[in-house]
Motif scaffolding. Structure first.
Motif, PDB file in Angstrom:
ATOM      1  N   ALA A 128       2.718 133.001  26.878  1.00 31.11           N
ATOM      2  CA  ALA A 128       1.778 133.927  27.520  1.00 31.11           C
ATOM      3  C   ALA A 128       1.728 133.732  29.037  1.00 31.11           C
ATOM      4  CB  ALA A 128       0.382 133.746  26.920  1.00 31.11           C
ATOM      5  N   ASP A 129       2.183 132.591  29.528  1.00 31.18           N
ATOM      6  CA  ASP A 129       2.190 132.303  30.965  1.00 31.18           C
ATOM      7  C   ASP A 129       3.474 132.755  31.663  1.00 31.18           C
ATOM      8  OD1 ASP A 129      -0.367 130.832  31.169  1.00 31.18           O
ATOM      9  OD2 ASP A 129       0.647 129.423  29.816  1.00 31.18           O
ATOM     10  N   ASN A 157       8.410 123.635  26.845  1.00 28.75           N
ATOM     11  CA  ASN A 157       7.580 124.285  25.842  1.00 28.75           C
ATOM     12  C   ASN A 157       7.808 125.796  25.810  1.00 28.75           C
ATOM     13  OD1 ASN A 157       5.382 124.092  23.834  1.00 28.75           O
ATOM     14  ND2 ASN A 157       4.278 125.344  25.310  1.00 28.75           N
ATOM     15  N   VAL A 158       7.819 126.421  26.988  1.00 26.87           N
ATOM     16  CA  VAL A 158       7.991 127.877  27.033  1.00 26.87           C
ATOM     17  C   VAL A 158       9.401 128.258  26.590  1.00 26.87           C
ATOM     18  CG1 VAL A 158       7.986 129.902  28.534  1.00 26.87           C
ATOM     19  CG2 VAL A 158       6.142 128.207  28.699  1.00 26.87           C
ATOM     20  N   MET A 159      10.413 127.476  26.996  1.00 33.13           N
ATOM     21  CA  MET A 159      11.772 127.770  26.540  1.00 33.13           C
ATOM     22  C   MET A 159      11.851 127.692  25.019  1.00 33.13           C
ATOM     23  SD  MET A 159      15.421 125.925  27.167  1.00 33.13           S
ATOM     24  CE  MET A 159      15.580 126.368  28.860  1.00 33.13           C
ATOM     25  N   SER A 160      11.207 126.723  24.429  1.00 33.93           N
ATOM     26  CA  SER A 160      11.201 126.596  22.962  1.00 33.93           C
ATOM     27  C   SER A 160      10.564 127.819  22.316  1.00 33.93           C
ATOM     28  CB  SER A 160      10.462 125.323  22.542  1.00 33.93           C
ATOM     29  OG  SER A 160      11.138 124.185  23.023  1.00 33.93           O
ATOM     30  N   GLU A 161       9.479 128.311  22.906  1.00 34.21           N
ATOM     31  CA  GLU A 161       8.830 129.510  22.359  1.00 34.21           C
ATOM     32  C   GLU A 161       9.721 130.740  22.506  1.00 34.21           C
ATOM     33  OE1 GLU A 161       4.685 130.288  23.215  1.00 34.21           O
ATOM     34  OE2 GLU A 161       4.351 128.159  23.650  1.00 34.21           O
ATOM     35  N   ALA A 182      11.553 127.301  37.425  1.00 32.54           N
ATOM     36  CA  ALA A 182      10.120 127.076  37.603  1.00 32.54           C
ATOM     37  C   ALA A 182       9.330 128.332  38.001  1.00 32.54           C
ATOM     38  CB  ALA A 182       9.899 125.949  38.604  1.00 32.54           C
ATOM     39  N   PRO A 183       9.852 129.204  38.887  1.00 32.03           N
ATOM     40  CA  PRO A 183       9.041 130.374  39.251  1.00 32.03           C
ATOM     41  C   PRO A 183       8.766 131.318  38.084  1.00 32.03           C
ATOM     42  CG  PRO A 183      11.242 130.526  40.200  1.00 32.03           C
ATOM     43  CD  PRO A 183      11.087 129.135  39.657  1.00 32.03           C
ATOM     44  N   GLN A 184       9.527 131.210  37.011  1.00 30.08           N
ATOM     45  CA  GLN A 184       9.254 132.049  35.841  1.00 30.08           C
ATOM     46  C   GLN A 184       7.943 131.654  35.166  1.00 30.08           C
ATOM     47  OE1 GLN A 184      13.532 131.566  34.360  1.00 30.08           O
ATOM     48  NE2 GLN A 184      12.916 133.575  33.568  1.00 30.08           N
ATOM     49  N   LEU A 185       7.413 130.485  35.529  1.00 33.91           N
ATOM     50  CA  LEU A 185       6.089 130.073  35.046  1.00 33.91           C
ATOM     51  C   LEU A 185       5.085 130.010  36.195  1.00 33.91           C
ATOM     52  CD1 LEU A 185       6.908 127.318  32.403  1.00 33.91           C
ATOM     53  CD2 LEU A 185       6.493 129.767  32.089  1.00 33.91           C
ATOM     54  N   GLY A 186       5.449 130.597  37.337  1.00 31.28           N
ATOM     55  CA  GLY A 186       4.543 130.601  38.470  1.00 31.28           C
ATOM     56  C   GLY A 186       4.527 129.304  39.256  1.00 31.28           C
ATOM     57  N   MET A 241      14.504 135.564  30.482  1.00 33.94           N
ATOM     58  CA  MET A 241      13.242 135.346  29.769  1.00 33.94           C
ATOM     59  C   MET A 241      12.085 136.148  30.360  1.00 33.94           C
ATOM     60  SD  MET A 241      13.316 131.289  29.086  1.00 33.94           S
ATOM     61  CE  MET A 241      14.749 130.508  28.351  1.00 33.94           C
ATOM     62  N   SER A 242      12.197 136.551  31.612  1.00 35.70           N
ATOM     63  CA  SER A 242      11.125 137.327  32.245  1.00 35.70           C
ATOM     64  C   SER A 242      11.182 138.811  31.883  1.00 35.70           C
ATOM     65  CB  SER A 242      11.168 137.162  33.772  1.00 35.70           C
ATOM     66  OG  SER A 242      10.776 135.854  34.118  1.00 35.70           O
ATOM     67  N   PHE A 243      12.253 139.228  31.237  1.00 36.90           N
ATOM     68  CA  PHE A 243      12.355 140.581  30.651  1.00 36.90           C
ATOM     69  C   PHE A 243      13.295 140.472  29.450  1.00 36.90           C
ATOM     70  CE2 PHE A 243      14.259 140.189  34.853  1.00 36.90           C
ATOM     71  CZ  PHE A 243      15.615 140.381  34.656  1.00 36.90           C
ATOM     72  N   PRO A 244      12.773 139.900  28.351  1.00 40.71           N
ATOM     73  CA  PRO A 244      13.614 139.490  27.224  1.00 40.71           C
ATOM     74  C   PRO A 244      14.280 140.609  26.438  1.00 40.71           C
ATOM     75  CG  PRO A 244      11.302 139.213  26.684  1.00 40.71           C
ATOM     76  CD  PRO A 244      11.362 139.562  28.138  1.00 40.71           C
ATOM     77  N   ASN A 245      13.872 141.846  26.622  1.00 37.46           N
ATOM     78  CA  ASN A 245      14.484 142.945  25.869  1.00 37.46           C
ATOM     79  C   ASN A 245      15.466 143.764  26.701  1.00 37.46           C
ATOM     80  OD1 ASN A 245      11.404 142.846  24.485  1.00 37.46           O
ATOM     81  ND2 ASN A 245      13.176 142.806  23.133  1.00 37.46           N
TER      82      ASN A 245
END
Length: 161
Positions: A5-6, A39-43, A56-60, A96-100
């Motif tokens: 979600a982040d 954690n986010v990569m695993s999700e 890192a900027p993909q999580l702000g 990952m910032s636009f996964p589709n």
């Protein structure tokens, strides 16, 4: 702990900003940042079935930090790409910032990445093919460049369900 979600998504102005270098004063934060990236990569892997690296900027986190998880986790602090090959190749890139969304881009066949590891030791890693593409993608994030900005032409976009 950050979660999917982040994730900073396409259109967020932070994705277009260049990141600041990681400095020694940041080292107390490094383990937490790496845990969040892992954690986010695993999700993302569980939900979208892709993901080899995250910047890192993909999580702000607006620092020059890349986390890879190929056959083992790797942390690249302040990575710089050098020795770009003249040979190029085309591929469908994902993010990952636009996964589709898939974007057709042109990348260097080989590059060398110079970085500091998690122990603040300098490393040099020559890579080619898929790893070269991955590191170019992740380092672009650190410079505020998205693969959408590197699209070969206006027809180089494909929706991935």
């Amino acid at each position: 702990m950050k979660t999917l979600a982040d994730m900073v998504l396409l259109g967020d102005p932070r994705l277009y900003e260049a990141c600041a270098p990681v400095v020694e004063a940041d080292l107390p934060h490094l383990a937490g940042w790496v845990a969040d990236l892992h954690n986010v990569m695993s999700e993302v892997r569980a939900r979208y079935h892709f993901g080899r690296g995250i910047a890192a900027p993909q999580l702000g986190i607006m620092k020059r930090l890349v986390y890879l998880n190929l056959d083992r986790p790797m942390v690249l602090i302040n990575p710089e790409l050098t020795d770009h090959s003249e040979a190029m190749f085309e591929l469908w890139d994902d993010c990952m910032s636009f996964p589709n969304l898939l974007v057709r881009v042109l990348r260097h066949q080989a590059v060398t990445v110079r970085y500091l590891d998690e122990h603040w030791q300098p490393q040099v890693w020559p890579v080619q093919d898929a790893l070269s593409e991955l590191l170019q993608h992740e380092c672009d994030h650190l410079d505020g460049v998205l693969c959408t900005m590197r699209a070969i032409d206006q027809q180089s976009f494909r929706w991935k369900p």
